[in-house]
Design a protein around this motif. Sequence first.
Motif, PDB file in Angstrom:
ATOM      1  N   LEU A 217      -8.059  -8.895  -1.635  1.00  0.00           N
ATOM      2  CA  LEU A 217      -7.587  -7.786  -2.448  1.00  0.00           C
ATOM      3  C   LEU A 217      -6.082  -7.894  -2.704  1.00  0.00           C
ATOM      4  N   TYR A 218      -5.273  -7.407  -1.777  1.00  0.00           N
ATOM      5  CA  TYR A 218      -3.833  -7.329  -2.007  1.00  0.00           C
ATOM      6  C   TYR A 218      -3.087  -8.264  -1.069  1.00  0.00           C
ATOM      7  N   GLY A 219      -1.955  -8.771  -1.555  1.00  0.00           N
ATOM      8  CA  GLY A 219      -1.109  -9.608  -0.731  1.00  0.00           C
ATOM      9  C   GLY A 219      -0.224  -8.764   0.166  1.00  0.00           C
ATOM     10  N   ILE A 220       0.738  -8.050  -0.436  1.00  0.00           N
ATOM     11  CA  ILE A 220       1.580  -7.094   0.276  1.00  0.00           C
ATOM     12  C   ILE A 220       1.263  -5.716  -0.295  1.00  0.00           C
ATOM     13  N   TYR A 221       0.805  -4.817   0.579  1.00  0.00           N
ATOM     14  CA  TYR A 221       0.153  -3.575   0.162  1.00  0.00           C
ATOM     15  C   TYR A 221       0.856  -2.404   0.850  1.00  0.00           C
ATOM     16  N   ALA A 222       1.618  -1.627   0.095  1.00  0.00           N
ATOM     17  CA  ALA A 222       2.262  -0.422   0.611  1.00  0.00           C
ATOM     18  C   ALA A 222       1.511   0.776   0.048  1.00  0.00           C
ATOM     19  N   PHE A 223       0.815   1.490   0.924  1.00  0.00           N
ATOM     20  CA  PHE A 223      -0.029   2.607   0.516  1.00  0.00           C
ATOM     21  C   PHE A 223       0.222   3.773   1.467  1.00  0.00           C
ATOM     22  N   ASP A 224       0.512   4.943   0.895  1.00  0.00           N
ATOM     23  CA  ASP A 224       0.838   6.087   1.742  1.00  0.00           C
ATOM     24  C   ASP A 224       2.020   5.717   2.638  1.00  0.00           C
ATOM     25  N   ALA A 225       3.028   5.114   2.022  1.00  0.00           N
ATOM     26  CA  ALA A 225       4.223   4.665   2.733  1.00  0.00           C
ATOM     27  C   ALA A 225       5.436   4.909   1.834  1.00  0.00           C
ATOM     28  N   ARG A 226       6.559   5.226   2.418  1.00  0.00           N
ATOM     29  CA  ARG A 226       7.775   5.511   1.644  1.00  0.00           C
ATOM     30  C   ARG A 226       9.001   5.028   2.410  1.00  0.00           C
ATOM     31  N   ASP A 227      10.150   5.088   1.728  1.00  0.00           N
ATOM     32  CA  ASP A 227      11.430   4.698   2.324  1.00  0.00           C
ATOM     33  C   ASP A 227      11.406   3.226   2.724  1.00  0.00           C
ATOM     34  N   GLY A 228      11.073   2.364   1.760  1.00  0.00           N
ATOM     35  CA  GLY A 228      10.884   0.961   2.107  1.00  0.00           C
ATOM     36  C   GLY A 228      11.459  -0.014   1.105  1.00  0.00           C
ATOM     37  N   VAL A 229      11.354  -1.289   1.485  1.00  0.00           N
ATOM     38  CA  VAL A 229      11.797  -2.412   0.657  1.00  0.00           C
ATOM     39  C   VAL A 229      10.778  -3.532   0.784  1.00  0.00           C
ATOM     40  N   ILE A 230      10.426  -4.137  -0.348  1.00  0.00           N
ATOM     41  CA  ILE A 230       9.675  -5.394  -0.399  1.00  0.00           C
ATOM     42  C   ILE A 230      10.559  -6.376  -1.151  1.00  0.00           C
ATOM     43  N   GLU A 231      10.957  -7.465  -0.498  1.00  0.00           N
ATOM     44  CA  GLU A 231      11.972  -8.329  -1.105  1.00  0.00           C
ATOM     45  C   GLU A 231      11.739  -9.788  -0.739  1.00  0.00           C
ATOM     46  N   HIS A 232      12.154 -10.672  -1.647  1.00  0.00           N
ATOM     47  CA  HIS A 232      12.150 -12.120  -1.416  1.00  0.00           C
ATOM     48  C   HIS A 232      10.788 -12.603  -0.918  1.00  0.00           C
ATOM     49  N   SER A 233       9.742 -12.012  -1.416  1.00  0.00           N
ATOM     50  CA  SER A 233       8.395 -12.345  -0.951  1.00  0.00           C
ATOM     51  C   SER A 233       7.583 -12.948  -2.077  1.00  0.00           C
ATOM     52  N   TYR A 234       6.393 -13.411  -1.724  1.00  0.00           N
ATOM     53  CA  TYR A 234       5.571 -14.199  -2.649  1.00  0.00           C
ATOM     54  C   TYR A 234       4.109 -13.814  -2.479  1.00  0.00           C
ATOM     55  N   GLY A 235       3.392 -13.695  -3.608  1.00  0.00           N
ATOM     56  CA  GLY A 235       1.960 -13.433  -3.554  1.00  0.00           C
ATOM     57  C   GLY A 235       1.214 -14.263  -4.572  1.00  0.00           C
ATOM     58  N   SER A 236       0.116 -14.897  -4.149  1.00  0.00           N
ATOM     59  CA  SER A 236      -0.735 -15.645  -5.079  1.00  0.00           C
ATOM     60  C   SER A 236      -2.179 -15.629  -4.588  1.00  0.00           C
ATOM     61  N   GLY A 237      -3.105 -15.798  -5.534  1.00  0.00           N
ATOM     62  CA  GLY A 237      -4.514 -15.967  -5.196  1.00  0.00           C
ATOM     63  C   GLY A 237      -5.202 -14.711  -4.723  1.00  0.00           C
ATOM     64  N   HIS A 238      -4.832 -13.549  -5.291  1.00  0.00           N
ATOM     65  CA  HIS A 238      -5.449 -12.288  -4.882  1.00  0.00           C
ATOM     66  C   HIS A 238      -6.344 -11.748  -5.994  1.00  0.00           C
TER      67      HIS A 238
END
Length: 375
Positions: free
Chosen positions: A110-131
């Motif tokens: 399904l998801y590579g990096i999945y932020a759900f029901d979450a706040r006050d955050g950062v997703i950075e310098h990351s990579y997702g493929s094949g989802h």
Amino acid sequence: MVLVSSGVYRESVTIRKPRIVLRGTNRSKVLVDGEFRRANGITVTGAASVVENLTVRNHLANGLLFTGVTDEALQGAGAGGADYDPLDTVKFPALRGFRASYVTAHNNALYGIYAFDARDGVIEHSYGSGHADSGIYVGQCKPCNTVVRNNLSEHNAVGIEVTNASEDLYFLGNTIRRNRVGMTVLSNNLEALGPQHDAVFIGNTIRDNNDNQSPEQADGGFGIGVGISGGRNNRFERNRVEGNHSGAFVLRDEQGYPVLGNRIQENAVAGDQVGLVMLAARTGGNCYLDNGQTPTSPDPLPRAMTTCSAPDSAVRTLGQLQGPGAIPPGISFRDVPPPPAQPNLRRAAHAPARPALRLPGKVDVTAYRLPEPRR
């Protein structure tokens, strides 16, 4: 800090304690492997915790999940619950504080990096493929108070997905290329906190999202740069959008949520695609202005959409998606080739731990300029 040496870790990891930093010593050699048997790679429910400099792969649901959903029975296919029932946001208040840095997520169902029901955050310098859903997902938060920046998402059904995620939410400097659909910005009734509204998208490259060697998209979309379905009052500026065969931007209503007030202005929209496809029946305060000399559908657009100040009016002729009539079939998420090595966190074995406190900090959107054209 939990510092992890190189190796293949055939297990699932759950971080329940607050202020934990889980870090790999080598991003490409610390591998949390689901072996196509386990649901999630790493699940984080501990406030202000961090995952960085490692790889999560081959899971039957998600690679890395940040969530306030503490019931493990609800953390599989959809963190909102079985069959994506809307989540009780009182019973499961949002996770406060999270960060993913230098994470590679690939070949998860399904998801590579999945932020759900979450706040006050950062997703950075990351990579997702094949989802088979999206490389990066931000869902069900208000206010999100989150920044997604400087990531690469490719060869997914959708590069980046935003659903019922609103307010103080920024997507900055990301590269979203060679997916079936680049980005989706959605309102729906499958999650709480609809409609989606007031997110900012600046300085992103959204290119060539026509990849038939990626997992098939659930709603059948293909060749779309940015799809806005029922989203409201979002701001798109200084993005470079090119080579998306069905359309650069596509606007439509979704599940009773009209698409309203989206401002698409001063982007570099290449002429090798239709700039805007308007599939909603009313202009709804949406506007498309100063994005280059690119055809639209309908062409010309209703005048109300070209001034960013006109009142709502009916769209007499709906647009039409461009590109091939038949959407090409996708491939299994298991069969997408693994990615090459991605850049490491500097001094990973020695850099001090930084928990996800007081994030995302000051957000300076002026630092994100229009990306350079393809070379």
